[in-house]
Write an enzyme that holds these catalytic residues in place. Structure first.
Site, short mmCIF file in Angstrom:
data_model
loop_
_atom_site.label_atom_id
_atom_site.label_comp_id
_atom_site.label_asym_id
_atom_site.label_seq_id
_atom_site.Cartn_x
_atom_site.Cartn_y
_atom_site.Cartn_z
N CYS A 41 3.95 1.38 7.41
CA CYS A 41 4.61 0.81 6.24
C CYS A 41 6.13 1.00 6.25
O CYS A 41 6.84 0.33 5.49
CB CYS A 41 4.02 1.39 4.97
SG CYS A 41 2.27 0.97 4.73
N HIS A 93 8.77 0.66 -1.13
CA HIS A 93 7.54 0.15 -0.53
C HIS A 93 6.47 0.10 -1.61
O HIS A 93 6.32 1.04 -2.41
CB HIS A 93 7.09 1.07 0.61
CG HIS A 93 5.72 0.78 1.12
ND1 HIS A 93 5.34 -0.46 1.57
CD2 HIS A 93 4.63 1.58 1.26
CE1 HIS A 93 4.08 -0.42 1.96
NE2 HIS A 93 3.62 0.80 1.77
N ASN A 112 -0.46 -3.96 -1.27
CA ASN A 112 0.32 -3.36 -0.19
C ASN A 112 0.28 -4.28 1.02
O ASN A 112 -0.73 -4.33 1.72
CB ASN A 112 -0.24 -1.97 0.14
CG ASN A 112 0.56 -1.26 1.22
OD1 ASN A 112 1.45 -1.83 1.84
ND2 ASN A 112 0.21 0.00 1.46
#
Length: 326
Positions: A113, A253, A283
């Site tokens: 990520c 994020h 996500n």
């Protein structure tokens, strides 16, 4: 005279198909309230046909068309992804060829990520060195290709999507000012994919055992993420003598709303300064940060101070300080 790399354009792609919390209630033992309270997610996008490169091609073409540039002007394509089309060739090479960037070289970068921040930093260095004038940095992931939709711990979290930026030399003081990036390989055990690499190549057994899906231990990952993202944001603020009042936007994020809220509170930043789209997309791994930039582009002003921050599996984490250039 030193050169600063600046973000001069943004592109994106989101699949049309949506997977809502109500849809997931039919697949696993979960419910809408549970998902919203623990993650902040309401729905996520799924790419039913196509691959990671297809999303990246859309996003790259959007930049090329909006900027009115010849694709042959692009000198480097970097794609951050954990879901490449193939082990090789690089997805970046596939994208460069598809958009007509026939003078570009390229490669894929994998940092989970945090991949977009890693790729943004690497791309900026080629601009700063004076060797490149147009670098395309893309975060693209088809997470639905590696998610087990019988595992309620992970299937509620992820979605598919892509975000891209163009880096060019800045004509002024705006651009990518500073970055702090970290990694800790001891975190592998908490968030990884068991099979598919050289450690455990694909076989009938690995497929039958479901070892080609995301494996996550939620509690230690959450604890690590909530601590490290806040820490690195405070560090980069201290390095650049910034206070919460100086920050126009936190661009975090989009993994979990509780993590984002904790990070913002630790930076003394109100919720009105936090970019958030996790409720719509979930996500999307490497795509979350550029998708936030795209969604909030009309609210950004030249010279705004932005802190981009992420934590990823492995573990990886970091923050980038950007003075907005557009």
């Amino acid at each position: 005279m030193s050169i600063t790399a600046a973000i001069t354009a943004i592109g994106h792609y989101l699949p049309e198909d949506r997977l809502t919390n109500q849809d997931l209630e039919k697949l696993v033992d979960t419910d809408d309230v549970w998902i919203r309270e623990r993650t902040g997610i309401v729905e996520r996008r799924l790419m039913k046909d196509g691959a990671t490169s297809d999303m990246a091609i859309h996003a790259a073409n959007e930049i090329v068309e909006n900027m009115g540039i010849d694709p042959s002007e692009i000198e480097l394509v970097i794609i951050a992804t954990v879901t490449p089309d193939h082990v090789f060739p690089a997805t970046a090479n596939i994208v460069a060829a598809a958009i007509g960037a026939d003078r570009a070289w390229g490669f894929d970068l994998e940092a989970a990520c945090s991949g977009f921040l890693y790729a943004l930093t690497v791309g900026a260095k080629f601009i700063e060195a004076g060797t490149h004038k147009k670098v395309l940095v893309i975060g693209s992931d088809k997470m639905s290709s590696i998610v087990d939709y019988t595992d309620r711990n992970t299937c509620v979290l992820f979605g598919d999507g892509c975000g891209a930026v163009l880096l060019e030399p800045s004509p002024d003081e705006n651009g990518i000012i500073d970055q702090r990036l970290y990694s800790d390989g001891t975190g592998k055990k908490h968030l990884h994919m068991v099979a598919g690499g050289s450690r455990k190549p694909a076989s009938h057994e690995t497929v039958d055992n479901g070892e080609h899906f995301v494996y996550q231990e939620g509690r230690p990952v959450f604890k690590f993420a909530v601590t490290k993202m806040a820490e690195v944001c405070r560090e980069i603020m201290q390095r650049n003598s910034l206070t919460g009042d100086d920050i126009a936007w936190l661009v975090p994020h989009q993994a979990n709303k509780r993590i984002i809220d904790y990070c913002a509170n630790s930076m003394n930043i109100g919720s009105e300064k936090v970019m958030m789209n996790i409720q719509r997309y979930g996500n999307t791994t490497t795509a979350t940060i550029p998708l936030c930039l795209y969604d909030y582009r009309e609210q950004l002003n030249k010279g705004d101070n932005l802190i981009l921050a992420s934590v990823g599996g492995g573990f990886t984490w970091g923050a980038v300080y950007v003075k907005w250039s557009i």
